[in-house]
Design a protein around this motif. Structure first.
Motif, PDB file in Angstrom:
ATOM      1  N   LEU A  22       0.838  -1.194   0.000  1.00 24.23           N
ATOM      2  CA  LEU A  22       0.000   0.000   0.000  1.00 24.23           C
ATOM      3  C   LEU A  22       0.873   1.243   0.000  1.00 24.23           C
ATOM      4  O   LEU A  22       1.986   1.239   0.519  1.00 24.23           O
ATOM      5  CB  LEU A  22      -0.900   0.009   1.239  1.00 24.23           C
ATOM      6  N   ARG A  23       0.324   2.314  -0.564  1.00 27.14           N
ATOM      7  CA  ARG A  23       1.020   3.603  -0.573  1.00 27.14           C
ATOM      8  C   ARG A  23       0.064   4.659  -0.037  1.00 27.14           C
ATOM      9  O   ARG A  23      -1.036   4.823  -0.543  1.00 27.14           O
ATOM     10  CB  ARG A  23       1.464   3.959  -1.985  1.00 27.14           C
ATOM     11  N   TYR A  24       0.494   5.345   1.020  1.00 23.65           N
ATOM     12  CA  TYR A  24      -0.315   6.405   1.631  1.00 23.65           C
ATOM     13  C   TYR A  24       0.411   7.728   1.416  1.00 23.65           C
ATOM     14  O   TYR A  24       1.489   7.947   1.942  1.00 23.65           O
ATOM     15  CB  TYR A  24      -0.502   6.150   3.125  1.00 23.65           C
ATOM     16  N   SER A  25      -0.179   8.614   0.632  1.00 26.46           N
ATOM     17  CA  SER A  25       0.445   9.911   0.367  1.00 26.46           C
ATOM     18  C   SER A  25      -0.052  10.940   1.381  1.00 26.46           C
ATOM     19  O   SER A  25      -1.147  10.819   1.935  1.00 26.46           O
ATOM     20  CB  SER A  25       0.147  10.371  -1.059  1.00 26.46           C
ATOM     21  N   PHE A  26       0.772  11.960   1.608  1.00 25.46           N
ATOM     22  CA  PHE A  26       0.432  13.000   2.580  1.00 25.46           C
ATOM     23  C   PHE A  26       1.069  14.322   2.180  1.00 25.46           C
ATOM     24  O   PHE A  26       2.019  14.373   1.409  1.00 25.46           O
ATOM     25  CB  PHE A  26       0.879  12.599   3.992  1.00 25.46           C
ATOM     26  N   LYS A  27       0.508  15.411   2.721  1.00 29.75           N
ATOM     27  CA  LYS A  27       1.077  16.750   2.550  1.00 29.75           C
ATOM     28  C   LYS A  27       1.635  17.191   3.889  1.00 29.75           C
ATOM     29  O   LYS A  27       1.078  16.868   4.928  1.00 29.75           O
ATOM     30  CB  LYS A  27       0.004  17.751   2.095  1.00 29.75           C
ATOM     31  N   GLY A  28       2.707  17.945   3.836  1.00 27.03           N
ATOM     32  CA  GLY A  28       3.305  18.467   5.053  1.00 27.03           C
ATOM     33  C   GLY A  28       4.809  18.284   5.040  1.00 27.03           C
ATOM     34  O   GLY A  28       5.356  17.606   4.175  1.00 27.03           O
ATOM     35  N   ASN A  29       5.459  18.927   5.979  1.00 27.74           N
ATOM     36  CA  ASN A  29       6.913  18.847   6.102  1.00 27.74           C
ATOM     37  C   ASN A  29       7.291  18.186   7.411  1.00 27.74           C
ATOM     38  O   ASN A  29       6.590  18.309   8.411  1.00 27.74           O
ATOM     39  CB  ASN A  29       7.532  20.246   6.043  1.00 27.74           C
ATOM     40  N   LEU A  30       8.407  17.500   7.398  1.00 26.59           N
ATOM     41  CA  LEU A  30       8.943  16.856   8.582  1.00 26.59           C
ATOM     42  C   LEU A  30      10.384  17.298   8.791  1.00 26.59           C
ATOM     43  O   LEU A  30      11.138  17.409   7.836  1.00 26.59           O
ATOM     44  CB  LEU A  30       8.937  15.329   8.420  1.00 26.59           C
ATOM     45  N   THR A  31      10.735  17.544  10.051  1.00 30.52           N
ATOM     46  CA  THR A  31      12.133  17.780  10.367  1.00 30.52           C
ATOM     47  C   THR A  31      12.840  16.427  10.408  1.00 30.52           C
ATOM     48  O   THR A  31      12.201  15.370  10.374  1.00 30.52           O
ATOM     49  CB  THR A  31      12.279  18.484  11.725  1.00 30.52           C
ATOM     50  N   VAL A  32      14.148  16.446  10.513  1.00 33.30           N
ATOM     51  CA  VAL A  32      14.908  15.206  10.560  1.00 33.30           C
ATOM     52  C   VAL A  32      14.516  14.399  11.800  1.00 33.30           C
ATOM     53  O   VAL A  32      14.338  13.175  11.727  1.00 33.30           O
ATOM     54  CB  VAL A  32      16.429  15.498  10.546  1.00 33.30           C
TER      55      VAL A  32
END
Length: 107
Positions: A22-32
């Motif tokens: 499965l592939r779940y796409s998302f919007k947003g940014n993540l820090t390290v």
């Protein structure tokens, strides 16, 4: 010697046949640090494998994961894609779509 080898090969083939990717796409940014925490959280899920792909310049990413299970099993389901959605929301991400990569498209 041949019987254990045949048993091992059959069990690998069965698990491969019933694996679901499965592939779940998302919007947003993540820090390290958030990315490492997300990775650690996903490791605790009942999934066989997972990968995280990020496109920070577009504030977009996706989690690709693999789940094994027998479709006709009487045991309760241990995993749901809703679990991944909840985790993404906990990390401040906006879940978009969950696509089953193992299903073939009909023409």
């Amino acid at each position: 010697m041949l019987k254990p080898l045949l048993t091992l090969l059959c069990s690998c083939a069965i698990s491969f046949l019933y694996a679901q990717e499965l592939r779940y796409s998302f919007k947003g940014n993540l820090t390290v640090n958030e990315l490492h925490r997300l990775n650690d959280t996903l490791k605790q899920m009942p999934v066989t494998a997972h990968r995280i792909h990020l496109k920070p310049d577009q504030s977009f990413g996706e989690v690709i994961f693999q789940v094994e299970g027998l479709p006709y099993s009487d045991s309760p389901q241990l995993f749901s894609s809703v679990d991944i959605k909840k985790i993404l929301i906990e990390f401040g991400l906006f879940p978009l779509r969950c696509i089953d990569l193992t299903k073939t498209e009909e023409p």
